[in-house]
Write a protein that holds these residues in place. Structure first.
Motif, PDB file in Angstrom:
ATOM      1  N   ASN A  87       0.828  -1.201   0.000  1.00 46.35           N
ATOM      2  CA  ASN A  87       0.000   0.000   0.000  1.00 46.35           C
ATOM      3  C   ASN A  87       0.868   1.259   0.000  1.00 46.35           C
ATOM      4  OD1 ASN A  87      -2.370   1.459  -0.030  1.00 46.35           O
ATOM      5  ND2 ASN A  87      -2.585   1.474   2.200  1.00 46.35           N
ATOM      6  N   PRO A  88       1.678   1.450  -1.045  1.00 46.53           N
ATOM      7  CA  PRO A  88       2.627   2.565  -1.052  1.00 46.53           C
ATOM      8  C   PRO A  88       1.942   3.909  -1.244  1.00 46.53           C
ATOM      9  CG  PRO A  88       2.622   1.494  -3.180  1.00 46.53           C
ATOM     10  CD  PRO A  88       1.727   0.662  -2.284  1.00 46.53           C
ATOM     11  N   ASP A  89       2.589   4.958  -0.762  1.00 47.88           N
ATOM     12  CA  ASP A  89       2.128   6.314  -1.003  1.00 47.88           C
ATOM     13  C   ASP A  89       2.641   6.821  -2.351  1.00 47.88           C
ATOM     14  OD1 ASP A  89       1.027   6.460   1.642  1.00 47.88           O
ATOM     15  OD2 ASP A  89       3.089   6.647   2.348  1.00 47.88           O
ATOM     16  N   ILE A  90       3.855   6.389  -2.697  1.00 51.52           N
ATOM     17  CA  ILE A  90       4.487   6.802  -3.947  1.00 51.52           C
ATOM     18  C   ILE A  90       5.024   5.563  -4.645  1.00 51.52           C
ATOM     19  CG2 ILE A  90       6.366   8.139  -5.002  1.00 51.52           C
ATOM     20  CD1 ILE A  90       6.255   9.983  -2.514  1.00 51.52           C
ATOM     21  N   VAL A  91       4.724   5.447  -5.933  1.00 48.38           N
ATOM     22  CA  VAL A  91       5.348   4.412  -6.762  1.00 48.38           C
ATOM     23  C   VAL A  91       6.254   5.126  -7.756  1.00 48.38           C
ATOM     24  CG1 VAL A  91       5.025   2.512  -8.369  1.00 48.38           C
ATOM     25  CG2 VAL A  91       3.372   2.877  -6.531  1.00 48.38           C
ATOM     26  N   HIS A  92       7.536   4.837  -7.684  1.00 49.03           N
ATOM     27  CA  HIS A  92       8.523   5.420  -8.599  1.00 49.03           C
ATOM     28  C   HIS A  92       8.917   4.306  -9.557  1.00 49.03           C
ATOM     29  CE1 HIS A  92      12.241   8.240  -8.998  1.00 49.03           C
ATOM     30  NE2 HIS A  92      11.934   7.671 -10.157  1.00 49.03           N
ATOM     31  N   VAL A  93       8.456   4.408 -10.805  1.00 45.24           N
ATOM     32  CA  VAL A  93       8.620   3.314 -11.750  1.00 45.24           C
ATOM     33  C   VAL A  93       9.696   3.677 -12.772  1.00 45.24           C
ATOM     34  CG1 VAL A  93       6.677   4.134 -13.145  1.00 45.24           C
ATOM     35  CG2 VAL A  93       7.400   1.750 -13.324  1.00 45.24           C
ATOM     36  N   HIS A  94      10.567   2.703 -13.057  1.00 45.97           N
ATOM     37  CA  HIS A  94      11.756   2.919 -13.869  1.00 45.97           C
ATOM     38  C   HIS A  94      11.702   2.060 -15.129  1.00 45.97           C
ATOM     39  CE1 HIS A  94      13.798   4.830 -10.352  1.00 45.97           C
ATOM     40  NE2 HIS A  94      13.017   3.982  -9.691  1.00 45.97           N
ATOM     41  N   GLY A  95      11.783   2.682 -16.297  1.00 47.40           N
ATOM     42  CA  GLY A  95      11.865   1.934 -17.538  1.00 47.40           C
ATOM     43  C   GLY A  95      10.536   1.812 -18.263  1.00 47.40           C
ATOM     44  N   THR A  96      10.604   1.648 -19.580  1.00 48.38           N
ATOM     45  CA  THR A  96       9.428   1.635 -20.435  1.00 48.38           C
ATOM     46  C   THR A  96       8.474   0.492 -20.109  1.00 48.38           C
ATOM     47  OG1 THR A  96      10.682   2.666 -22.226  1.00 48.38           O
ATOM     48  CG2 THR A  96       8.650   1.529 -22.825  1.00 48.38           C
ATOM     49  N   PHE A  97       8.991  -0.729 -20.002  1.00 49.11           N
ATOM     50  CA  PHE A  97       8.111  -1.882 -19.787  1.00 49.11           C
ATOM     51  C   PHE A  97       7.480  -1.838 -18.402  1.00 49.11           C
ATOM     52  CE2 PHE A  97      10.209  -3.339 -23.543  1.00 49.11           C
ATOM     53  CZ  PHE A  97       9.338  -4.235 -24.148  1.00 49.11           C
ATOM     54  N   ALA A  98       8.281  -1.561 -17.384  1.00 51.22           N
ATOM     55  CA  ALA A  98       7.728  -1.463 -16.033  1.00 51.22           C
ATOM     56  C   ALA A  98       6.698  -0.334 -15.966  1.00 51.22           C
ATOM     57  CB  ALA A  98       8.850  -1.228 -15.021  1.00 51.22           C
ATOM     58  N   GLY A  99       6.989   0.771 -16.660  1.00 56.23           N
ATOM     59  CA  GLY A  99       6.053   1.883 -16.693  1.00 56.23           C
ATOM     60  C   GLY A  99       4.739   1.513 -17.356  1.00 56.23           C
ATOM     61  N   PHE A 100       4.809   0.712 -18.400  1.00 55.41           N
ATOM     62  CA  PHE A 100       3.591   0.260 -19.080  1.00 55.41           C
ATOM     63  C   PHE A 100       2.775  -0.663 -18.174  1.00 55.41           C
ATOM     64  CE2 PHE A 100       1.399  -2.992 -21.600  1.00 55.41           C
ATOM     65  CZ  PHE A 100       0.575  -2.195 -22.381  1.00 55.41           C
ATOM     66  N   PHE A 101       3.445  -1.633 -17.550  1.00 60.87           N
ATOM     67  CA  PHE A 101       2.738  -2.592 -16.694  1.00 60.87           C
ATOM     68  C   PHE A 101       2.045  -1.878 -15.528  1.00 60.87           C
ATOM     69  CE2 PHE A 101       6.306  -5.781 -17.889  1.00 60.87           C
ATOM     70  CZ  PHE A 101       5.710  -6.008 -19.123  1.00 60.87           C
ATOM     71  N   LEU A 102       2.805  -1.041 -14.836  1.00 64.57           N
ATOM     72  CA  LEU A 102       2.304  -0.420 -13.614  1.00 64.57           C
ATOM     73  C   LEU A 102       1.154   0.535 -13.906  1.00 64.57           C
ATOM     74  CD1 LEU A 102       2.570   2.309 -11.625  1.00 64.57           C
ATOM     75  CD2 LEU A 102       2.435   0.044 -10.606  1.00 64.57           C
ATOM     76  N   ARG A 103       1.318   1.408 -14.883  1.00 65.22           N
ATOM     77  CA  ARG A 103       0.285   2.422 -15.133  1.00 65.22           C
ATOM     78  C   ARG A 103      -0.959   1.825 -15.778  1.00 65.22           C
ATOM     79  NH1 ARG A 103       3.547   7.053 -18.057  1.00 65.22           N
ATOM     80  NH2 ARG A 103       4.489   5.227 -19.052  1.00 65.22           N
ATOM     81  N   THR A 104      -0.812   0.723 -16.499  1.00 62.15           N
ATOM     82  CA  THR A 104      -1.981   0.031 -17.037  1.00 62.15           C
ATOM     83  C   THR A 104      -2.858  -0.508 -15.911  1.00 62.15           C
ATOM     84  OG1 THR A 104      -0.796  -0.575 -19.066  1.00 62.15           O
ATOM     85  CG2 THR A 104      -2.747  -1.864 -18.510  1.00 62.15           C
ATOM     86  N   LEU A 105      -2.241  -0.964 -14.833  1.00 67.24           N
ATOM     87  CA  LEU A 105      -2.996  -1.468 -13.685  1.00 67.24           C
ATOM     88  C   LEU A 105      -3.925  -0.410 -13.104  1.00 67.24           C
ATOM     89  CD1 LEU A 105      -0.292  -3.494 -11.713  1.00 67.24           C
ATOM     90  CD2 LEU A 105      -2.274  -4.425 -12.909  1.00 67.24           C
ATOM     91  N   PHE A 106      -3.485   0.845 -13.143  1.00 67.81           N
ATOM     92  CA  PHE A 106      -4.248   1.925 -12.522  1.00 67.81           C
ATOM     93  C   PHE A 106      -5.117   2.698 -13.511  1.00 67.81           C
ATOM     94  CE2 PHE A 106      -0.819   1.567  -9.314  1.00 67.81           C
ATOM     95  CZ  PHE A 106      -1.624   1.372  -8.194  1.00 67.81           C
ATOM     96  N   PHE A 107      -5.134   2.258 -14.772  1.00 69.43           N
ATOM     97  CA  PHE A 107      -5.747   3.114 -15.778  1.00 69.43           C
ATOM     98  C   PHE A 107      -7.241   3.338 -15.550  1.00 69.43           C
ATOM     99  CE2 PHE A 107      -7.041   4.665 -19.926  1.00 69.43           C
ATOM    100  CZ  PHE A 107      -6.049   5.613 -20.131  1.00 69.43           C
TER     101      PHE A 107
END
Length: 371
Positions: free
Chosen positions: A80-100
């Motif tokens: 339950n993080p307050d901040i997610v700092h995501v690094h790299g194109t693929f990780a950025g795609f996976f993580l932000r798709t989850l929250f879309f």
């Protein structure tokens, strides 16, 4: 204090250097976690407590993408993080798709560490990558560009200027050590390449130039290897393959040589270049990406036109030990002024603070504990 989850795909190479600098700094003031793939990530060299490091099963193949996203969702639920700092194109795609499609989400800070739409690829692919980044930016609070070049190109492709900032990568002071890893021939110009043996890094061009020109007074030391696939290269007679070296040992290899060569075909930043500067070593670099922002021709190294390989050959042919030593001293001063990790980490910290203060309904329930 905030609970911060860093998420990356692979960490091997420059991204590990960056993560270690950030993790060390933030561990003193935040509750820090790191999630990365099992493939091409080294549990032993990532500078975070083992109980805060989570490696998920992964390969860069479509059948692993949903698995990676499920692993991320599970970790998000647990931490339950307050901040997610995501690094790299693929990780950025996976993580932000989850929250879309979710209304509630933590603060999301995203850094591609080199835009996919700036790769040397087909125009339609670059446009597609840019469109995907624009859509995913809707679920992003701040986008970190690692150079002015990256920022300007992101604006050209239509990303939001209100969410975009420039934060140069930085590294801390080099560890003091007089013990060199190998003996070099003092009468030779000894050049060092550090990185993946792949097309992005211009490794093919480097070998091509050294195979075509017999630089009798030059030795080329090669630290690194292939990562995603094996390639058959023809190595020149004056090249010495060393293999992968732990990041903690890179400085000793740099100290042993006269200069570092970074011949990238495209490059978001080029951490190897600033690692060289902190070791008083000038850099011979291509004119791609952020490299001309780090290296000033004739001041702390040399810049060559990647599309004109004879420029690189002429630079190597005319190298002088005394001039390289002089430029190395200048490079150290430039490093301390612009590329030290203290400056980078303070900028990231201010970014976190500004993101948390922005009025929004995105935060997790726990955010009030840390503000």
């Amino acid at each position: 204090m905030a609970r911060v989850l860093h998420i990356s795909e692979f960490t091997k190479g420059g991204i590990e250097t960056h993560l270690n600098e950030v993790l060390k700094y933030q561990s003193e003031s935040h509750d820090i976690y790191l999630m990365a793939s099992e493939q091409n990530s080294n549990r032993d060299t990532l500078q975070i407590s083992p109980d805060r490091l989570f490696l998920y099963p992964y390969q860069r193949k479509p059948k692993y993408f949903l698995k990676a996203m499920r692993s991320m969702q599970k970790m998000l639920n647990e931490i339950n993080p307050d901040i997610v700092h995501v690094h790299g194109t693929f990780a950025g795609f996976f993580l932000r798709t989850l929250f879309f499609l979710k209304r509630k989400r933590p603060v999301i800070i995203y850094c591609s560490h080199g835009w996919a739409f700036l790769m040397d690829t087909l125009p339609w692919k670059r446009k597609l990558f840019a469109e995907v980044e624009k859509v995913l930016s809707l679920r992003t609070d701040f986008i970190i560009n690692i150079s002015n070049h990256e920022y300007e190109m992101a604006m050209n492709y239509g990303l939001s200027p209100k969410k975009s900032v420039v934060v140069y990568n930085g590294v801390s002071d080099a560890p003091s050590s007089d013990h060199l890893p190998f003996a070099v021939k003092k009468e030779k110009i000894n050049l060092l390449y550090v990185g993946r043996f792949d097309r992005q890094k211009g490794f093919d061009l480097l070998l091509e130039v050294f195979n075509e020109h017999k630089f009798e007074d030059v030795n080329l030391y090669l630290v690194g290897d292939t990562v995603l696939k094996q390639c058959d290269y023809k190595y020149p007679d004056n090249a010495i393959k060393i293999g992968w070296v732990d990041n903690s040992e890179i400085d000793r290899y740099m100290k042993a040589c006269d200069a570092v060569i970074v011949p990238s075909r495209w490059e978001g930043f080029g951490i190897v270049a600033i690692e060289a500067l902190r070791n008083k070593k000038p850099v011979i670099a291509s004119n791609r990406g952020a490299l001309p922002e780090i290296i000033k021709h004739g001041v702390n190294g040399y810049i060559f036109d990647f599309d004109n390989k004879e420029e690189l050959a002429n630079i190597v042919r005319k190298l002088s030990k005394s001039k390289l030593e002089e430029m190395g001293a200048t490079g150290e001063r430039i490093f301390n002024e612009s590329f030290h990790s203290d400056k980078m980490n303070k900028q990231i910290e201010r970014l976190y603070e500004n993101a948390v203060k922005k009025p929004s309904d995105r935060y997790s329930v726990s955010i009030n504990k840390y503000v």
